[in-house]
Design a protein around this motif. Structure first.
Motif, PDB file in Angstrom:
ATOM      1  N   THR A 196       0.786  -1.239   0.000  1.00  0.00           N
ATOM      2  CA  THR A 196       0.000   0.000   0.000  1.00  0.00           C
ATOM      3  C   THR A 196       0.818   1.289   0.000  1.00  0.00           C
ATOM      4  O   THR A 196       0.320   2.314  -0.468  1.00  0.00           O
ATOM      5  CB  THR A 196      -0.963   0.037   1.201  1.00  0.00           C
ATOM      6  N   ALA A 197       2.025   1.266   0.513  1.00  0.00           N
ATOM      7  CA  ALA A 197       2.834   2.491   0.523  1.00  0.00           C
ATOM      8  C   ALA A 197       3.140   2.903  -0.916  1.00  0.00           C
ATOM      9  O   ALA A 197       3.295   2.057  -1.799  1.00  0.00           O
ATOM     10  CB  ALA A 197       4.120   2.281   1.314  1.00  0.00           C
ATOM     11  N   CYS A 220      28.091  -2.973  -6.342  1.00  0.00           N
ATOM     12  CA  CYS A 220      27.713  -3.817  -5.196  1.00  0.00           C
ATOM     13  C   CYS A 220      26.200  -4.001  -5.237  1.00  0.00           C
ATOM     14  O   CYS A 220      25.460  -3.020  -5.122  1.00  0.00           O
ATOM     15  CB  CYS A 220      28.128  -3.170  -3.877  1.00  0.00           C
ATOM     16  N   ASP A 221      25.750  -5.237  -5.368  1.00  0.00           N
ATOM     17  CA  ASP A 221      24.319  -5.488  -5.546  1.00  0.00           C
ATOM     18  C   ASP A 221      23.522  -5.533  -4.245  1.00  0.00           C
ATOM     19  O   ASP A 221      22.301  -5.650  -4.265  1.00  0.00           O
ATOM     20  CB  ASP A 221      24.090  -6.776  -6.336  1.00  0.00           C
ATOM     21  N   LYS A 222      24.168  -5.377  -3.095  1.00  0.00           N
ATOM     22  CA  LYS A 222      23.451  -5.408  -1.818  1.00  0.00           C
ATOM     23  C   LYS A 222      22.772  -4.066  -1.573  1.00  0.00           C
ATOM     24  O   LYS A 222      23.413  -3.019  -1.659  1.00  0.00           O
ATOM     25  CB  LYS A 222      24.409  -5.727  -0.665  1.00  0.00           C
ATOM     26  N   VAL A 223      21.468  -4.123  -1.266  1.00  0.00           N
ATOM     27  CA  VAL A 223      20.688  -2.908  -1.049  1.00  0.00           C
ATOM     28  C   VAL A 223      19.804  -3.054   0.182  1.00  0.00           C
ATOM     29  O   VAL A 223      19.572  -4.155   0.679  1.00  0.00           O
ATOM     30  CB  VAL A 223      19.802  -2.567  -2.277  1.00  0.00           C
ATOM     31  N   CYS A 224      19.326  -1.915   0.645  1.00  0.00           N
ATOM     32  CA  CYS A 224      18.329  -1.854   1.704  1.00  0.00           C
ATOM     33  C   CYS A 224      17.193  -0.983   1.171  1.00  0.00           C
ATOM     34  O   CYS A 224      17.439   0.044   0.537  1.00  0.00           O
ATOM     35  CB  CYS A 224      18.937  -1.236   2.962  1.00  0.00           C
ATOM     36  N   PHE A 225      15.967  -1.409   1.426  1.00  0.00           N
ATOM     37  CA  PHE A 225      14.794  -0.686   0.961  1.00  0.00           C
ATOM     38  C   PHE A 225      13.855  -0.515   2.145  1.00  0.00           C
ATOM     39  O   PHE A 225      13.602  -1.468   2.884  1.00  0.00           O
ATOM     40  CB  PHE A 225      14.107  -1.479  -0.162  1.00  0.00           C
ATOM     41  N   THR A 226      13.353   0.699   2.341  1.00  0.00           N
ATOM     42  CA  THR A 226      12.510   1.003   3.497  1.00  0.00           C
ATOM     43  C   THR A 226      11.249   1.738   3.057  1.00  0.00           C
ATOM     44  O   THR A 226      11.312   2.612   2.203  1.00  0.00           O
ATOM     45  CB  THR A 226      13.275   1.901   4.494  1.00  0.00           C
ATOM     46  N   VAL A 227      10.126   1.351   3.659  1.00  0.00           N
ATOM     47  CA  VAL A 227       8.883   2.095   3.499  1.00  0.00           C
ATOM     48  C   VAL A 227       8.336   2.381   4.887  1.00  0.00           C
ATOM     49  O   VAL A 227       8.643   1.675   5.852  1.00  0.00           O
ATOM     50  CB  VAL A 227       7.814   1.354   2.663  1.00  0.00           C
ATOM     51  N   TYR A 228       7.514   3.427   4.997  1.00  0.00           N
ATOM     52  CA  TYR A 228       6.844   3.689   6.263  1.00  0.00           C
ATOM     53  C   TYR A 228       5.495   4.329   5.983  1.00  0.00           C
ATOM     54  O   TYR A 228       5.262   4.908   4.927  1.00  0.00           O
ATOM     55  CB  TYR A 228       7.693   4.559   7.201  1.00  0.00           C
ATOM     56  N   GLY A 229       4.593   4.189   6.931  1.00  0.00           N
ATOM     57  CA  GLY A 229       3.249   4.734   6.753  1.00  0.00           C
ATOM     58  C   GLY A 229       2.283   4.134   7.750  1.00  0.00           C
ATOM     59  O   GLY A 229       2.667   3.729   8.845  1.00  0.00           O
ATOM     60  N   ASN A 230       1.013   4.031   7.335  1.00  0.00           N
ATOM     61  CA  ASN A 230      -0.059   3.525   8.203  1.00  0.00           C
ATOM     62  C   ASN A 230      -0.087   4.263   9.529  1.00  0.00           C
ATOM     63  O   ASN A 230      -0.209   3.662  10.590  1.00  0.00           O
ATOM     64  CB  ASN A 230       0.070   2.017   8.448  1.00  0.00           C
ATOM     65  N   GLU A 231       0.030   5.575   9.452  1.00  0.00           N
ATOM     66  CA  GLU A 231       0.006   6.379  10.674  1.00  0.00           C
ATOM     67  C   GLU A 231      -1.395   6.357  11.278  1.00  0.00           C
ATOM     68  O   GLU A 231      -2.385   6.579  10.593  1.00  0.00           O
ATOM     69  CB  GLU A 231       0.409   7.813  10.350  1.00  0.00           C
ATOM     70  N   THR A 232      -1.455   6.049  12.556  1.00  0.00           N
ATOM     71  CA  THR A 232      -2.735   6.047  13.263  1.00  0.00           C
ATOM     72  C   THR A 232      -2.575   6.758  14.601  1.00  0.00           C
ATOM     73  O   THR A 232      -1.503   6.744  15.210  1.00  0.00           O
ATOM     74  CB  THR A 232      -3.245   4.612  13.542  1.00  0.00           C
ATOM     75  N   VAL A 233      -3.637   7.403  15.037  1.00  0.00           N
ATOM     76  CA  VAL A 233      -3.678   8.008  16.365  1.00  0.00           C
ATOM     77  C   VAL A 233      -4.749   7.262  17.138  1.00  0.00           C
ATOM     78  O   VAL A 233      -5.878   7.110  16.680  1.00  0.00           O
ATOM     79  CB  VAL A 233      -4.014   9.514  16.297  1.00  0.00           C
ATOM     80  N   ARG A 234      -4.368   6.757  18.283  1.00  0.00           N
ATOM     81  CA  ARG A 234      -5.306   6.008  19.120  1.00  0.00           C
ATOM     82  C   ARG A 234      -5.836   6.917  20.220  1.00  0.00           C
ATOM     83  O   ARG A 234      -5.151   7.843  20.651  1.00  0.00           O
ATOM     84  CB  ARG A 234      -4.606   4.787  19.693  1.00  0.00           C
ATOM     85  N   LYS A 235      -7.041   6.654  20.654  1.00  0.00           N
ATOM     86  CA  LYS A 235      -7.687   7.521  21.639  1.00  0.00           C
ATOM     87  C   LYS A 235      -6.858   7.713  22.898  1.00  0.00           C
ATOM     88  O   LYS A 235      -6.804   8.798  23.451  1.00  0.00           O
ATOM     89  CB  LYS A 235      -9.063   6.957  22.014  1.00  0.00           C
ATOM     90  N   GLU A 236      -6.191   6.657  23.337  1.00  0.00           N
ATOM     91  CA  GLU A 236      -5.456   6.749  24.604  1.00  0.00           C
ATOM     92  C   GLU A 236      -4.090   7.433  24.468  1.00  0.00           C
ATOM     93  O   GLU A 236      -3.446   7.705  25.466  1.00  0.00           O
ATOM     94  CB  GLU A 236      -5.286   5.351  25.208  1.00  0.00           C
ATOM     95  N   ALA A 237      -3.677   7.693  23.251  1.00  0.00           N
ATOM     96  CA  ALA A 237      -2.341   8.266  23.063  1.00  0.00           C
ATOM     97  C   ALA A 237      -2.408   9.437  22.085  1.00  0.00           C
ATOM     98  O   ALA A 237      -2.984   9.320  21.015  1.00  0.00           O
ATOM     99  CB  ALA A 237      -1.397   7.197  22.521  1.00  0.00           C
ATOM    100  N   TRP A 238      -1.810  10.551  22.435  1.00  0.00           N
ATOM    101  CA  TRP A 238      -1.855  11.727  21.581  1.00  0.00           C
ATOM    102  C   TRP A 238      -0.902  11.629  20.388  1.00  0.00           C
ATOM    103  O   TRP A 238      -1.143  12.211  19.348  1.00  0.00           O
ATOM    104  CB  TRP A 238      -1.544  12.989  22.380  1.00  0.00           C
ATOM    105  N   ALA A 239       0.210  10.926  20.536  1.00  0.00           N
ATOM    106  CA  ALA A 239       1.209  10.861  19.468  1.00  0.00           C
ATOM    107  C   ALA A 239       0.889   9.704  18.512  1.00  0.00           C
ATOM    108  O   ALA A 239       0.452   8.644  18.944  1.00  0.00           O
ATOM    109  CB  ALA A 239       2.604  10.677  20.066  1.00  0.00           C
TER     110      ALA A 239
END
Length: 158
Positions: free
Chosen positions: A23-24, A71-90
């Motif tokens: 989905t990212a 050099c064929d070695k790589v690192c790949f990163t994705v981030y997302g799916n941000e959610t705010v839960r009622k009990e936590a402000w951050a």
């Protein structure tokens, strides 16, 4: 070979990690760059779960291509799916880190078909995909990451 996650209590299961890869919309591709410096660039990508691969496209020449040829070695990163839960402000944010080996296959009918699948993630209709393929498809380089290891986690950003 790959380090275990230090904070195991933050790990998400592999299904959740694969879902984020699906989905990212963008990720960061990190390669071993010039003079030992890492080189990390934001990229559009397509995740093929069945093939256990990630596809990226770009130019046939340049820093990224040169680094992968060296050099064929790589690192790949994705981030997302941000959610705010009622009990936590951050917010809570998920991320996936993939380690693998990247290849640069020659252009072929198969790589052009993969580029069309890739474009399907970003273009709203087939007519625009075909228009882009006609304009620059043959000049694009497909980057194929064979996934060797992936892990995901969720952290609260505070």
């Amino acid at each position: 070979m790959f380090r275990p996650m230090r904070r195991k209590n933050r790990a998400i299961n592999e299904d959740a990690a694969r879902q984020l890869l699906h989905t990212a919309r963008r990720g960061i591709l990190a390669v071993n760059g010039d003079d030992g410096y890492p080189y990390a660039i934001p990229v559009n990508y397509f995740y093929d779960e069945k093939a256990h691969r990630i596809y990226v496209h770009g130019a046939r020449v340049g820093h990224k291509a040169d680094a992968i040829r060296a050099c064929d070695k790589v690192c790949f990163t994705v981030y997302g799916n941000e959610t705010v839960r009622k009990e936590a402000w951050a917010p809570f944010v998920q991320s996936v880190v993939v380690f693998g080996r990247c290849s640069l296959p020659e252009s072929s009918p198969e790589t052009l078909a993969l580029l069309r699948r890739f474009a399907g993630k970003y273009y709203p209709d087939q007519a625009l995909i075909e228009q882009e393929m006609a304009a620059s498809g043959a000049a694009a380089q497909l980057y194929v990451i064979e996934i060797e290891h992936l892990s995901g986690k969720e952290i609260q950003e505070r």
